[in-house]
Design an enzyme around this catalytic site. Structure first.
Site, PDB file in Angstrom:
ATOM      1  CG  ASP A  28      19.085  57.717  51.533  1.00 16.33           C
ATOM      2  OD1 ASP A  28      18.645  56.600  51.207  1.00 16.33           O
ATOM      3  OD2 ASP A  28      20.295  58.001  51.503  1.00 16.33           O
TER       4      ASP A  28
ATOM      5  CG  HIS B  12      26.533  51.313  54.389  1.00 17.85           C
ATOM      6  ND1 HIS B  12      27.579  51.593  53.536  1.00 17.85           N
ATOM      7  CD2 HIS B  12      25.918  52.509  54.642  1.00 17.85           C
ATOM      8  CE1 HIS B  12      27.604  52.893  53.281  1.00 17.85           C
ATOM      9  NE2 HIS B  12      26.613  53.463  53.942  1.00 17.85           N
TER      10      HIS B  12
ATOM     11  CD  GLU C 148      25.224  56.346  49.705  1.00 20.96           C
ATOM     12  OE1 GLU C 148      23.992  56.438  49.900  1.00 20.96           O
ATOM     13  OE2 GLU C 148      26.072  56.891  50.440  1.00 20.96           O
TER      14      GLU C 148
ATOM     15  CD  GLU D 286      20.364  54.397  49.202  1.00 21.98           C
ATOM     16  OE1 GLU D 286      19.168  54.607  49.534  1.00 21.98           O
ATOM     17  OE2 GLU D 286      21.274  55.218  49.378  1.00 21.98           O
TER      18      GLU D 286
ATOM     19  CG  ASP E 113      20.987  58.695  47.601  1.00 24.50           C
ATOM     20  OD1 ASP E 113      20.622  59.592  46.829  1.00 24.50           O
ATOM     21  OD2 ASP E 113      21.051  58.851  48.830  1.00 24.50           O
TER      22      ASP E 113
ATOM     23  NE  ARG F   9      30.520  57.703  49.841  1.00 27.90           N
ATOM     24  CZ  ARG F   9      29.496  57.134  50.432  1.00 27.90           C
ATOM     25  NH1 ARG F   9      28.925  57.721  51.462  1.00 27.90           N
ATOM     26  NH2 ARG F   9      29.003  55.986  49.995  1.00 27.90           N
TER      27      ARG F   9
ATOM     28  CD  GLN G 161      27.729  62.604  53.411  1.00 28.34           C
ATOM     29  OE1 GLN G 161      27.650  62.084  52.307  1.00 28.34           O
ATOM     30  NE2 GLN G 161      27.203  62.061  54.488  1.00 28.34           N
TER      31      GLN G 161
ATOM     32  CE  LYS H 136      23.462  60.468  50.079  1.00 31.33           C
ATOM     33  NZ  LYS H 136      24.019  59.165  49.704  1.00 31.33           N
TER      34      LYS H 136
ATOM     35  CB  THR I  14      18.400  60.114  44.036  1.00 30.54           C
ATOM     36  OG1 THR I  14      19.062  60.812  45.101  1.00 30.54           O
ATOM     37  CG2 THR I  14      18.030  58.710  44.501  1.00 30.54           C
TER      38      THR I  14
ATOM     39  CD  GLU J 131      30.026  49.941  52.564  1.00 32.88           C
ATOM     40  OE1 GLU J 131      29.782  49.029  53.383  1.00 32.88           O
ATOM     41  OE2 GLU J 131      29.175  50.407  51.776  1.00 32.88           O
TER      42      GLU J 131
END
Length: 433
Positions: A130, A137, A203, A205, A237, A241, A244, A257, A261, A368
Site C-alpha cells: 500500500d 491526502h 480509504e 484507493e 483499504d 485510526r 494505528q 490495517k 482490504t 479528512e
C-alpha cells in the site's frame, strides 16, 4: 465507435471498449469457478469460448488458462497474450461479426446474467503493498497531526512512500467487515486499554495487479513498468485510526490495517484505460533518474463514495474525486518497489493509498471529510458521522467517461459488522450516535 451485438446502456461500466476480467460461479452452483469478462449486464464465460476453439490462434491455446479459479495463470503469460485474447473477445462481440452472434447454442452456453453469478476474488494475491501517493491526502493528514508548516515529511516528494500490507485479508466486494479490536490509548490516559476500534475509517484507493514480475535483484525500469501491470481495480483499504495511533510508533500500520482490504471483482486492463491517459501533477523537485518519465502516467478516472447507514433508505454521496490527483504514478510505484532488487510476482497487488483532491468533497477518507471529528458529515436522515458505525455500508465506484460510453470498474462494497465478543475481555461501549 465499436459496438457489440449485446445491448449495452450508455451508463453501463462494461461496454465492448472495456472487457474486464473476473472470476465467477453461478449462484447456488457447485461447479468449479470460471473466468469471464463483463459485457453490459452479462458475463461472457471465456472457458466456453476456449473449449469451442476460439482462442486457438493465440498463445493461450491448450493452456486452459480460463478454466482456473484465479487469473494468475493467464496474467503470467505477459502482454502479448493479453493483447491477443482481448482482440479475439472484442472481435467476437462486435455487431458485424457473426461467429458468436449467430450461433444460438454457443451464445446460450457462453452468456450468463450478472445477477445470476457470485463474483469471487479474481486473483491469488501473494503480496500486497500500500502506497501513500496522494499529495493532498498526505498534506491533510500531516496538517492535522503536525501542523501546516510540517505537513509533508521531508522524503515525501522524493519517493513513493509505502508499506507492506497483509495479502491474506484482501477480500472481494460484498464481503462483510468485522470491526477490528486491539490496544487503544485515549488522550490523557497513561496506559492503553483493549477495545473495539472507535475510529473506523475507509480509504478510497485504486490498485494494480502485477502480471509478469521480475527476477530477484533485477529492478524494473520505470519506462517498462506498465508492461508488467495486468490491470486495475478499486480498493477500500479499511483503517482503524485509533489502533494505528498507538501501535505505529516507531514502525507503521499493523493491526490497524491488516484486518481487511476490499477490492472490486473486475480487473480492468490498462489497454481499456489507454484512451483516458493524462499527465499527472507536476512533480517538484524533479524525481531522481530511476523515477523520471516523460510518459503521461495518470488516467481520468472519476471516483465516488457512498455511505448507507442501516436506518437510511438509500446511499448518500460523501466523496467525489478523481484518480488524476495522484502525485506518484503506478509506473513510478512499480519502479521504486523493485529498485532495491525486490522481485514482484504475478498476482501481487499494489494500491495507491487514499486518493484526495483539493476540495472538501474530494477527500478520500472519513478522517479528512470530518477533519478528525471537528466537521461531522451530515446525513440525509438528520444524523451525523465522524467515523463508521456498525451497520454502515460503503459503496465505491469509478469510471472513465468516453464519447457515448463508459469504461468502469463496477463497485466495491462492504458492510461493517460488530466486533467479535471475546470471553473474559471487557469491551468499551461505542458505536451508535
Amino acid at each position: 465507435m465499436l459496438k457489440s451485438f449485446i445491448n449495452v446502456d450508455a451508463n453501463s461500466h462494461f461496454p465492448i471498449q472495456n472487457l474486464p476480467y473476473g472470476v465467477f460461479r453461478k449462484k447456488g452452483g457447485k461447479e468449479e469457478p470460471s473466468i469471464g469478462t463483463a459485457i453490459g449486464d452479462f458475463v461472457l464465460d471465456l472457458s466456453v469460448l476456449d473449449d469451442a476453439g476460439l482462442f486457438d490462434k493465440t498463445s493461450v491455446r491448450g493452456q486452459k488458462v480460463f478454466h482456473q479459479s484465479t487469473l494468475n495463470r493467464f496474467m503470467e503469460l505477459g502482454k502479448t497474450a493479453w493483447k491477443e485474447v482481448r482482440a479475439v473477445i472484442q472481435e467476437l462481440l462486435r455487431d458485424d461479426v457473426p461467429t458468436l452472434m449467430d450461433d444460438a447454442d454457443l451464445r446460450k452456453r457462453a452468456f450468463i446474467s450478472q445477477n445470476q453469478v457470485d463474483m469471487l476474488l479474481p486473483v491469488g494475491i501473494g503480496d500486497y503493498t500500500d502506497f501513500y501517493a496522494s499529495k493532498e491526502h498526505a498534506t491533510n493528514v500531516g496538517t492535522m497531526f503536525r501542523g501546516k508548516d510540517n505537513a509533508l515529511m521531508p522524503n515525501w516528494t522524493h519517493l513513493p512512500v509505502g508499506y507492506h500490507g497483509r495479502a491474506s485479508s484482501v477480500v472481494v466486494s460484498g464481503t462483510d467487515i468485522r470491526r477490528p479490536q486491539g490496544q487503544i490509548k485515549p488522550p490523557g490516559q497513561e496506559y492503553p486499554t483493549f477495545s473495539p476500534c472507535r475510529q473506523l475509517d475507509f480509504e478510497l484507493e485504486v490498485g494494480c495487479f502485477i502480471g509478469t514480475g521480475n527476477r530477484l535483484g533485477e529492478p524494473i525500469p520505470v519506462g517498462e513498468a506498465e508492461e508488467h501491470i495486468f490491470g486495475m481495480v478499486l480498493v477500500n483499504d479499511w483503517s482503524a485510526r485509533d489502533i494505528q495511533a498507538w501501535e505505529y510508533q516507531p514502525l507503521g500500520p499493523f493491526l490497524a490495517k491488516n484486518f481487511a482490504t476490499s477490492i472490486s471483482p473486475w480487473v480492468v486492463p490498462l489497454e481499456a484505460l489507454a484512451p483516458f491517459r493524462i499527465p499527472g501533477p507536476m512533480q517538484e523537485p524533479e524525481p531522481l533518474p530511476y523515477l523520471k518519465t516523460n510518459k503521461a502516467g495518470s488516467f481520468d478516472i472519476q471516483l465516488e463514495v457512498y455511505l448507507k447507514g442501516d436506518d437510511m433508505e438509500s446511499p448518500q454521496l460523501i466523496t467525489e474525486t478523481n484518480y488524476r490527483h495522484l502525485y506518484w504514478s503506478m509506473a513510478q510505484m512499480v519502479a521504486h518497489h523493485s529498485i532495491g532488487g525486490c522481485n514482484l510476482k504475478p498476482g501481487d497487488l499494489l494500491a495507491s493509498g487514499t486518493i484526495s483532491g483539493p476540495e472538501k468533497i474530494t477527500r478520500g477518507s472519513m478522517l479528512e471529510l470530518a477533519w478528525r471529528g471537528a466537521e461531522p458529515i451530515k446525513l440525509s436522515n438528520g444524523k451525523e458521522r465522524v467515523w463508521l458505525e456498525d451497520g454502515d455500508e460503503l459503496i465505491m465506484t469509478g469510471w472513465c467517461q468516453g464519447d457515448g460510453y463508459r469504461v468502469g470498474f463496477g463497485e466495491v462494497t462492504g458492510r461493517v459488522l460488530p466486533a467479535v465478543k471475546l470471553e473474559g475481555m471487557q469491551e468499551v461501549g461505542i458505536l451508535k450516535s
